[in-house]
Design a protein around this motif. Structure first.
Motif, PDB file in Angstrom:
ATOM      1  N   GLU A 172      90.129  73.067  36.502  1.00 16.42           N
ATOM      2  CA  GLU A 172      90.236  72.992  35.049  1.00 16.42           C
ATOM      3  C   GLU A 172      88.893  73.342  34.434  1.00 16.42           C
ATOM      4  OE1 GLU A 172      92.386  70.040  31.899  1.00 16.42           O
ATOM      5  OE2 GLU A 172      91.272  69.109  33.552  1.00 16.42           O
ATOM      6  N   ASN A 173      88.924  74.058  33.313  1.00 17.61           N
ATOM      7  CA  ASN A 173      87.695  74.306  32.562  1.00 17.61           C
ATOM      8  C   ASN A 173      88.033  74.318  31.075  1.00 17.61           C
ATOM      9  OD1 ASN A 173      88.665  76.939  31.925  1.00 17.61           O
ATOM     10  ND2 ASN A 173      87.682  77.811  33.744  1.00 17.61           N
ATOM     11  N   ASN A 174      87.082  74.696  30.251  1.00 23.06           N
ATOM     12  CA  ASN A 174      87.287  74.614  28.808  1.00 23.06           C
ATOM     13  C   ASN A 174      88.426  75.505  28.327  1.00 23.06           C
ATOM     14  OD1 ASN A 174      86.336  73.591  26.164  1.00 23.06           O
ATOM     15  ND2 ASN A 174      85.922  75.762  25.768  1.00 23.06           N
ATOM     16  N   ASN A 175      88.660  76.616  29.004  1.00 22.09           N
ATOM     17  CA  ASN A 175      89.747  77.513  28.612  1.00 22.09           C
ATOM     18  C   ASN A 175      91.089  77.061  29.162  1.00 22.09           C
ATOM     19  OD1 ASN A 175      87.299  79.934  29.254  1.00 22.09           O
ATOM     20  ND2 ASN A 175      88.048  79.506  27.187  1.00 22.09           N
ATOM     21  N   PHE A 176      91.106  76.644  30.402  1.00 24.18           N
ATOM     22  CA  PHE A 176      92.351  76.274  31.072  1.00 24.18           C
ATOM     23  C   PHE A 176      92.402  74.744  31.207  1.00 24.18           C
ATOM     24  CE2 PHE A 176      90.868  80.349  33.166  1.00 24.18           C
ATOM     25  CZ  PHE A 176      91.539  81.172  32.270  1.00 24.18           C
ATOM     26  N   ASP A 177      92.619  74.071  30.097  1.00 20.90           N
ATOM     27  CA  ASP A 177      92.579  72.598  30.053  1.00 20.90           C
ATOM     28  C   ASP A 177      93.967  72.013  30.337  1.00 20.90           C
ATOM     29  OD1 ASP A 177      93.485  73.627  27.606  1.00 20.90           O
ATOM     30  OD2 ASP A 177      92.759  71.910  26.462  1.00 20.90           O
ATOM     31  N   PHE A 178      94.413  72.177  31.561  1.00 17.10           N
ATOM     32  CA  PHE A 178      95.798  71.858  31.886  1.00 17.10           C
ATOM     33  C   PHE A 178      96.097  70.363  31.926  1.00 17.10           C
ATOM     34  CE2 PHE A 178      93.641  72.873  35.965  1.00 17.10           C
ATOM     35  CZ  PHE A 178      93.761  71.663  36.620  1.00 17.10           C
ATOM     36  N   SER A 179      95.085  69.516  31.951  1.00 17.54           N
ATOM     37  CA  SER A 179      95.361  68.078  31.908  1.00 17.54           C
ATOM     38  C   SER A 179      95.582  67.562  30.493  1.00 17.54           C
ATOM     39  CB  SER A 179      94.226  67.286  32.569  1.00 17.54           C
ATOM     40  OG  SER A 179      93.033  67.396  31.806  1.00 17.54           O
ATOM     41  N   SER A 180      95.394  68.412  29.497  1.00 10.99           N
ATOM     42  CA  SER A 180      95.614  68.017  28.104  1.00 10.99           C
ATOM     43  C   SER A 180      97.087  67.674  27.879  1.00 10.99           C
ATOM     44  CB  SER A 180      95.203  69.140  27.154  1.00 10.99           C
ATOM     45  OG  SER A 180      96.022  70.278  27.345  1.00 10.99           O
ATOM     46  N   VAL A 181      97.329  66.846  26.908  1.00 13.69           N
ATOM     47  CA  VAL A 181      98.704  66.448  26.588  1.00 13.69           C
ATOM     48  C   VAL A 181      99.562  67.662  26.251  1.00 13.69           C
ATOM     49  CG1 VAL A 181     100.142  65.149  24.972  1.00 13.69           C
ATOM     50  CG2 VAL A 181      98.016  64.146  25.833  1.00 13.69           C
ATOM     51  N   ALA A 182      98.988  68.586  25.481  1.00 12.77           N
ATOM     52  CA  ALA A 182      99.753  69.760  25.052  1.00 12.77           C
ATOM     53  C   ALA A 182     100.238  70.582  26.232  1.00 12.77           C
ATOM     54  CB  ALA A 182      98.899  70.613  24.113  1.00 12.77           C
ATOM     55  N   ILE A 183      99.365  70.841  27.184  1.00 19.13           N
ATOM     56  CA  ILE A 183      99.751  71.675  28.330  1.00 19.13           C
ATOM     57  C   ILE A 183     100.661  70.897  29.274  1.00 19.13           C
ATOM     58  CG2 ILE A 183      98.915  73.041  30.272  1.00 19.13           C
ATOM     59  CD1 ILE A 183      98.388  74.192  27.431  1.00 19.13           C
ATOM     60  N   GLN A 184     100.406  69.609  29.445  1.00 17.82           N
ATOM     61  CA  GLN A 184     101.294  68.803  30.279  1.00 17.82           C
ATOM     62  C   GLN A 184     102.706  68.764  29.691  1.00 17.82           C
ATOM     63  OE1 GLN A 184     100.887  67.250  33.364  1.00 17.82           O
ATOM     64  NE2 GLN A 184      99.088  68.581  33.389  1.00 17.82           N
ATOM     65  N   ASN A 185     102.803  68.742  28.381  1.00 18.95           N
ATOM     66  CA  ASN A 185     104.129  68.766  27.750  1.00 18.95           C
ATOM     67  C   ASN A 185     104.845  70.084  28.028  1.00 18.95           C
ATOM     68  OD1 ASN A 185     103.894  66.207  26.685  1.00 18.95           O
ATOM     69  ND2 ASN A 185     103.194  66.901  24.675  1.00 18.95           N
ATOM     70  N   ILE A 186     104.104  71.182  28.010  1.00 21.00           N
ATOM     71  CA  ILE A 186     104.706  72.486  28.326  1.00 21.00           C
ATOM     72  C   ILE A 186     105.193  72.497  29.769  1.00 21.00           C
ATOM     73  CG2 ILE A 186     104.274  74.957  28.585  1.00 21.00           C
ATOM     74  CD1 ILE A 186     102.264  74.714  26.287  1.00 21.00           C
ATOM     75  N   ILE A 187     104.361  71.995  30.677  1.00 18.52           N
ATOM     76  CA  ILE A 187     104.739  71.964  32.090  1.00 18.52           C
ATOM     77  C   ILE A 187     106.022  71.158  32.283  1.00 18.52           C
ATOM     78  CG2 ILE A 187     104.049  71.069  34.355  1.00 18.52           C
ATOM     79  CD1 ILE A 187     101.148  71.773  33.592  1.00 18.52           C
ATOM     80  N   THR A 188     106.116  70.019  31.630  1.00 15.95           N
ATOM     81  CA  THR A 188     107.310  69.180  31.736  1.00 15.95           C
ATOM     82  C   THR A 188     108.535  69.877  31.156  1.00 15.95           C
ATOM     83  OG1 THR A 188     105.957  67.183  31.579  1.00 15.95           O
ATOM     84  CG2 THR A 188     108.309  66.949  31.149  1.00 15.95           C
ATOM     85  N   THR A 189     108.333  70.621  30.072  1.00 22.25           N
ATOM     86  CA  THR A 189     109.437  71.375  29.473  1.00 22.25           C
ATOM     87  C   THR A 189     109.944  72.456  30.413  1.00 22.25           C
ATOM     88  OG1 THR A 189     108.589  70.981  27.238  1.00 22.25           O
ATOM     89  CG2 THR A 189     110.080  72.853  27.528  1.00 22.25           C
ATOM     90  N   ILE A 190     109.023  73.084  31.120  1.00 23.56           N
ATOM     91  CA  ILE A 190     109.387  74.185  32.012  1.00 23.56           C
ATOM     92  C   ILE A 190     110.174  73.692  33.213  1.00 23.56           C
ATOM     93  CG2 ILE A 190     108.425  75.902  33.615  1.00 23.56           C
ATOM     94  CD1 ILE A 190     106.110  76.251  31.621  1.00 23.56           C
ATOM     95  N   ASP A 191     109.782  72.537  33.768  1.00 25.71           N
ATOM     96  CA  ASP A 191     110.337  72.146  35.069  1.00 25.71           C
ATOM     97  C   ASP A 191     110.194  70.640  35.268  1.00 25.71           C
ATOM     98  OD1 ASP A 191     111.152  73.148  37.893  1.00 25.71           O
ATOM     99  OD2 ASP A 191     109.430  71.846  38.277  1.00 25.71           O
ATOM    100  N   ASP A 192     111.112  70.073  36.047  1.00 27.83           N
ATOM    101  CA  ASP A 192     111.100  68.631  36.285  1.00 27.83           C
ATOM    102  C   ASP A 192     110.207  68.220  37.442  1.00 27.83           C
ATOM    103  OD1 ASP A 192     112.475  69.522  38.485  1.00 27.83           O
ATOM    104  OD2 ASP A 192     114.383  68.580  37.955  1.00 27.83           O
ATOM    105  N   GLY A 193     109.551  69.183  38.068  1.00 31.89           N
ATOM    106  CA  GLY A 193     108.626  68.863  39.142  1.00 31.89           C
ATOM    107  C   GLY A 193     109.181  69.057  40.533  1.00 31.89           C
ATOM    108  N   ASN A 194     110.414  69.483  40.645  1.00 32.55           N
ATOM    109  CA  ASN A 194     111.047  69.615  41.962  1.00 32.55           C
ATOM    110  C   ASN A 194     111.137  71.059  42.464  1.00 32.55           C
ATOM    111  OD1 ASN A 194     111.600  66.816  42.300  1.00 32.55           O
ATOM    112  ND2 ASN A 194     113.267  67.002  40.822  1.00 32.55           N
ATOM    113  N   SER A 195     110.653  72.011  41.678  1.00 29.09           N
ATOM    114  CA  SER A 195     110.763  73.419  42.074  1.00 29.09           C
ATOM    115  C   SER A 195     109.666  73.809  43.057  1.00 29.09           C
ATOM    116  CB  SER A 195     110.669  74.319  40.839  1.00 29.09           C
ATOM    117  OG  SER A 195     111.760  74.132  39.981  1.00 29.09           O
TER     118      SER A 195
END
Length: 219
Positions: A8-31
């Protein structure tokens, strides 16, 4: 494998709530990594309509969580989003930059800048099945249909960079002129230099880092 393409860095802040919400929207974690990468590609491609007319020269605007709050984005915005959600699921990914020529729907760019070259164009390289593959989530499906261009598909196994022709197969759509390589961050100063070298109107002192370029406002 360089571990930096998972970090993770300043550009790719994947632990942020916003990005985590996108990840959850995309997939339930089982793919599987491949299945998630495909779902992420199509989600990013079609959820944020392509808009090439805004280019920020503000560092904080190039953070994935900030980009996600906007209603549209250009190729670089969407590449940053895709890289962030991929890294958030432990899939190595990095930003690619290139110079491309777009032959369709660039009338205003030609009018403002005098050519139909787009710099910098952003794409994604991701590591799947022990190899790097390229993906370009820039052009959303509805825009492609409007332009009579087939949407750019991605299978996770082969490079997916551009559509050479429109649906008729007779009108050129896009071609790559130069590849500037891949990056683990967004090299904003370098990208601005590429733009100034390509677009003479940007060579005046009026355009500087720290501002937002709106193509509609450039005379």
């Amino acid at each position: 494998m360089a571990t930096t393409y998972l970090e993770e860095n300043n550009n790719f802040d994947f632990s942020s709530v916003a990005i985590q919400n996108i990840i959850t929207t995309i997939d339930d974690g089982n793919s599987s990594p491949l299945d998630f990468a495909l779902k992420a590609y199509y989600h990013i491609r079609d959820t944020w309509p392509y808009n090439p007319y805004r280019f920020s020269l503000i560092e904080n605007d190039w953070k994935a969580s900030e980009i996600s709050s906007r209603k549209s984005g250009h190729c670089l915005d969407k590449a940053i989003l895709l890289i962030s959600v991929l890294r958030g699921r432990n899939i190595p990914a990095r930003l690619g930059l290139a110079k491309v020529k777009n032959h369709i729907a660039v009338e205003e760019i030609v009018e403002k800048f005098g050519n139909d070259v787009l710099v910098p164009h952003g794409y994604v390289e991701l590591f799947l099945n022990d190899k790097w593959v390229k993906a370009t989530p820039a052009f959303n499906k509805t825009l492609c249909e409007k332009l009579h261009v087939s949407p750019l598909e991605f299978d996770g196994l082969n490079d997916s960079l551009f559509q050479s022709y429109d649906m008729s197969g007779t009108i050129e759509f896009m071609e790559y002129l130069e590849d500037y390589g891949t990056f683990d961050h967004v090299p904003l100063s370098y990208m601005f230099d590429l733009m100034k070298n390509t677009y003479p109107p940007l060579q005046t002192g009026h355009f500087k880092l720290g501002m937002v370029l709106n193509l509609h406002d450039i005379s």
